[in-house]
Design an enzyme around this catalytic site. Structure first.
Site, PDB file in Angstrom:
ATOM      1  N   CYS B  96       2.687   3.245 -11.927  1.00 46.66           N
ATOM      2  CA  CYS B  96       3.950   3.627 -12.396  1.00 46.66           C
ATOM      3  C   CYS B  96       4.945   2.593 -11.517  1.00 46.66           C
ATOM      4  O   CYS B  96       4.938   1.404 -11.809  1.00 46.66           O
ATOM      5  CB  CYS B  96       4.312   5.123 -12.060  1.00 46.66           C
ATOM      6  SG  CYS B  96       5.583   5.701 -13.058  1.00 46.66           S
ATOM      7  N   ARG B 130      13.449   8.402 -20.850  1.00 46.12           N
ATOM      8  CA  ARG B 130      11.958   8.441 -19.990  1.00 46.12           C
ATOM      9  C   ARG B 130      10.978   8.815 -21.330  1.00 46.12           C
ATOM     10  O   ARG B 130      11.037   9.578 -21.742  1.00 46.12           O
ATOM     11  CB  ARG B 130      12.104   9.546 -19.142  1.00 46.12           C
ATOM     12  CG  ARG B 130      12.911   9.086 -17.801  1.00 46.12           C
ATOM     13  CD  ARG B 130      12.983  10.560 -16.667  1.00 46.12           C
ATOM     14  NE  ARG B 130      11.673   9.975 -16.108  1.00 46.12           N
ATOM     15  CZ  ARG B 130      11.779   9.135 -14.669  1.00 46.12           C
ATOM     16  NH1 ARG B 130      12.799   8.416 -14.673  1.00 46.12           N
ATOM     17  NH2 ARG B 130      10.699   9.000 -14.120  1.00 46.12           N
ATOM     18  N   HIS B 194      -0.071   8.089 -14.541  1.00 44.69           N
ATOM     19  CA  HIS B 194       0.664   7.857 -13.258  1.00 44.69           C
ATOM     20  C   HIS B 194      -0.213   8.940 -12.273  1.00 44.69           C
ATOM     21  O   HIS B 194      -1.063   9.977 -12.634  1.00 44.69           O
ATOM     22  CB  HIS B 194       2.160   8.368 -13.417  1.00 44.69           C
ATOM     23  CG  HIS B 194       2.295   9.785 -13.401  1.00 44.69           C
ATOM     24  ND1 HIS B 194       3.749  10.221 -13.303  1.00 44.69           N
ATOM     25  CD2 HIS B 194       1.711  10.768 -13.760  1.00 44.69           C
ATOM     26  CE1 HIS B 194       3.772  11.520 -13.507  1.00 44.69           C
ATOM     27  NE2 HIS B 194       2.504  11.956 -13.545  1.00 44.69           N
TER      28      HIS B 194
END
Lengths: 452, 238
Positions: B96, B130, B194
């Protein structure tokens, strides 16, 4: 109407007031413009209708077991009377409680403490956004005190509408990052919330740099110190990013942000009040975490000039907070229900269960209110349970099982808490079962317990 | 065996890049080594250290907030320990924010473009919203196959000619600039899967470990919850 004008109107004097003079310590009051008698009557009727409809919705929701009714009632009433909140907060001393962990328990403690002064209401069901606050306040419109738990991202929305008497800022740590966002934005939002409430008294955690950063610019802050157990979100300065160190005792950043001098200090021996008075704490609720929560509650009642010994005595009567830490019987077995929903609260709850050898059940869900991402399971040091056996269940039992395997904790998955309680491991073990559950998992268990 | 024989896993500035359970990757790698009888040591390097040591075998960079990400670049550019380690054959995992830091450049939410460490050919710009949710990909690299994880990032990344994507997106957003996910170049692996990406992807963990050990690793005893977890999560992704 902008927010500033609304607040200006609230403090403007010289006009006919619909309410009695403000109580001591309250720095504002609701003042309405001059109206005709008919308008006033209609307005009162609308408020009455809104309150009745809201209460009806609450009761219906409860009866149908759709929920605790703490949200729907407020929503209905507010739809009918959008300015209802302004009316409900008038002439009340309101303590709001926010932070990542301990909100519900502390709110219960505050509500108890405030009863040293008179009736107090609270949104004890955990409905901690505006409609929940309205529902709580309208349940007893005449109670002079209120303790309201506020979601940390909604404090700014609340102080945009009114200034509470006291604001408690407990702590800030990583929690539901996919929903709530990162700590820096939460901290910025809290700071904005406090800027909108210059007349409130703030009680804040001196040991949590994120909270210090949020509160330090406010004109009236009382600082509470009870240590900082979870440190991983405060290793760096929230203002400038520089490394702060291990946070044992005082800390100070080159940018000027530093740990303030504590007004209230609490440790295992008891608490020291701002006047130097020492109080022993004897709480039914376990752990340092609750000693800190109790200190916050006592500080809140002290800010409202309520007698300290009576407030403390009331706080010490609290045996469980919406089921948290409560002992109960499930499937014929004594269990203790513990809520842990993020790394900081798991750390506190593991502190409690690591003290004994009781059988363990962990429950993890990942619904919207929990956050869909359970990466945080890897921030918890389950290694301290190595060698023990845990029954895991909930929607994310497998994630939890994998995490525990890597920590060399023995585990077995079960399809439900009931099934876990009937497993051979639990049935062949002695003593009460410790159940640690995250938010929705805990809520479901508590609802079941209440039905019994 | 002496301590020198321990495989050293550097957890790089977790105070800055470690928001999403990224520590999990170090735990997974160390445990998979220990279960096979190797010695493993996790070296935590906080941003208060002088510089990053170049003597570790594996370097793990996790995710962080914008400000922390820039601070991490500043720290890592100082002393150049990571570049020396990479030149000497160290294995690197960038997750990430770590992916963005290792790349050539990244533009943060405030519109400012920062130089990355330039260790891998990937550049990042902010997207419109996002990307949050389950992500599953298929990788042709090192026969990794199906990869699964959770993503939560604003950045949209483009893999340049000097690197290859780690996988193709089956469900989720991934790099976002196209249907690829992550990047690989030599022994540097980057991904938007992530946090504890290696917990759900043991084959990726073992591939990276085999680069360090220098030979294929022995099989570990079966781990039923892990297999079940992988299929449950891939199903959840879509």
């Amino acid at each position: 109407m902008t927010n500033t004008t609304r607040r200006d109107e609230l403090t403007r004097s010289g006009q006919e007031s619909t309410s009695s003079p403000p109580v001591p310590g309250q720095r504002w009051r609701v003042v309405a413009a001059r109206r005709t008698d008919t308008e006033r009557l209609l307005s009162r009727l609308r408020t009455g209708v809104a309150l009745t409809a809201g209460r009806l919705a609450t009761t219906t929701s409860k009866r149908l077991r759709l929920g605790s009714g703490g949200i729907i009632g407020g929503r209905v009433a507010m739809a009918l009377r959008p300015d209802l909140l302004d009316r409900l907060v008038a002439d009340r001393r309101i303590v709001v409680v926010t932070g990542t962990n301990g909100k519900t328990t502390t709110t219960h403690m505050v509500a108890q403490a405030l009863r040293a002064g008179g009736d107090s209401v609270s949104n004890a069901t955990g409905a901690n956004m505006l409609d929940g606050h309205v529902a709580a306040l309208m349940s007893e419109p005449d109670a002079p005190y209120a303790a309201l738990e506020v979601d940390e991202l909604h404090l700014a929305q609340l102080t945009d509408r009114f200034q509470p008497s006291v604001i408690l800022l407990l702590n800030l740590s990583r929690d539901q990052l996919d929903r709530v966002g990162e700590i820096r934005s939460v901290e910025a939002s809290l700071r904005r919330a406090l800027r909108q409430a210059p007349a409130a008294k703030v009680v804040a955690n001196a040991d949590d740099p994120n909270i210090v950063s949020a509160a330090i610019d406010h004109p009236h802050v009382t600082w509470v110190s009870g240590g900082c157990r979870w440190k991983h979100d405060a290793l760096n300065c929230p203002r400038c990013g520089a490394f702060l160190g291990e946070l044992e005792g005082d800390w100070e950043c080159a940018c000027g942000l530093r740990r303030p001098v504590a007004d209230w200090t609490v440790d295992s021996n008891g608490l020291i009040a701002p006047d130097g008075g020492v109080e022993r704490l004897s709480l039914p609720l376990p752990g340092q975490v609750n000693r800190v929560n109790a200190t916050f509650a006592l500080a809140a009642s002290t800010e409202l000039d309520l007698p300290r010994s009576e407030s403390l005595e009331r706080i010490q009567r609290l045996r469980d907070a919406s089921g948290r830490y409560g002992h109960t019987t499930m499937a014929g077995r004594e269990v203790r229900l513990l809520l842990a929903k993020n790394p900081a609260s798991w750390l506190e709850m593991l502190d409690l269960v690591a003290e004994n050898e009781r059988p363990l059940i962990f429950v993890v869900n990942s619904r919207q209110a929990d956050g869909h991402d359970v990466s945080w399971l890897w921030d918890i040091e389950f290694e301290r349970l190595a060698g023990r056996t845990v029954l895991v269940t909930g929607e994310r039992a497998l994630d939890l099982a994998v995490r525990l395997r890597y920590a060399e904790v023995n585990c077995e998955t079960a399809s439900s808490v009931q099934q876990a309680l009937h497993s051979a491991i639990i049935e062949h073990s002695a003593g009460p079962v410790e159940i640690i559950a995250n938010y929705t998992a805990f809520r479901d268990l508590f609802a079941k317990r209440q039905q019994h | 065996m002496t301590d020198d024989s321990a495989i050293r896993i550097a957890l790089v500035v977790p105070d800055l890049l470690g928001t999403y359970g990224d520590r999990g990757n170090a735990l997974v790698l160390a445990q998979r080594l220990r279960w096979r009888g190797h010695r493993a040591e996790i070296v935590t390097v906080l941003s208060s250290a002088e510089t990053l040591p170049d003597s570790c075998d594996i370097y793990l960079l996790g995710g962080g907030e914008d400000v922390a990400q820039q601070a991490a670049v500043n720290f890592l550019a100082r002393g150049d320990g990571l570049r020396r380690a990479v030149d000497a054959g160290a294995v690197v995992l960038g997750v990430c924010g770590g992916l963005q830091v290792l790349g050539t450049s990244f533009t943060t939410g405030d519109g400012v473009t920062h130089r990355g460490l330039g260790l891998i050919d990937i550049s990042t710009e902010p997207g419109e919203r996002r990307a949050i949710g389950e992500l599953s990909t298929r990788s042709e690299e090192h026969e990794l196959g199906l990869l699964t994880g959770f993503e939560n990032h604003l950045g949209r990344s483009r893999v340049g000619p000097a690197a290859r994507p780690l996988g193709r997106v089956l469900h989720g957003v991934g790099n976002g600039a196209d249907a690829t996910e992550g990047a690989v170049s030599g022994r540097i692996v980057c991904t938007y899967l992530h946090g504890p990406a290696l917990a759900r992807n043991p084959l990726l963990a073992d591939t990276m470990l085999s680069w360090v050990v220098g030979e294929p690793l022995s099989e570990l005893p079966p781990f039923p919850e892990l297999t079940e977890l992988r299929s449950e999560r891939v199903k959840a992704a879509g």
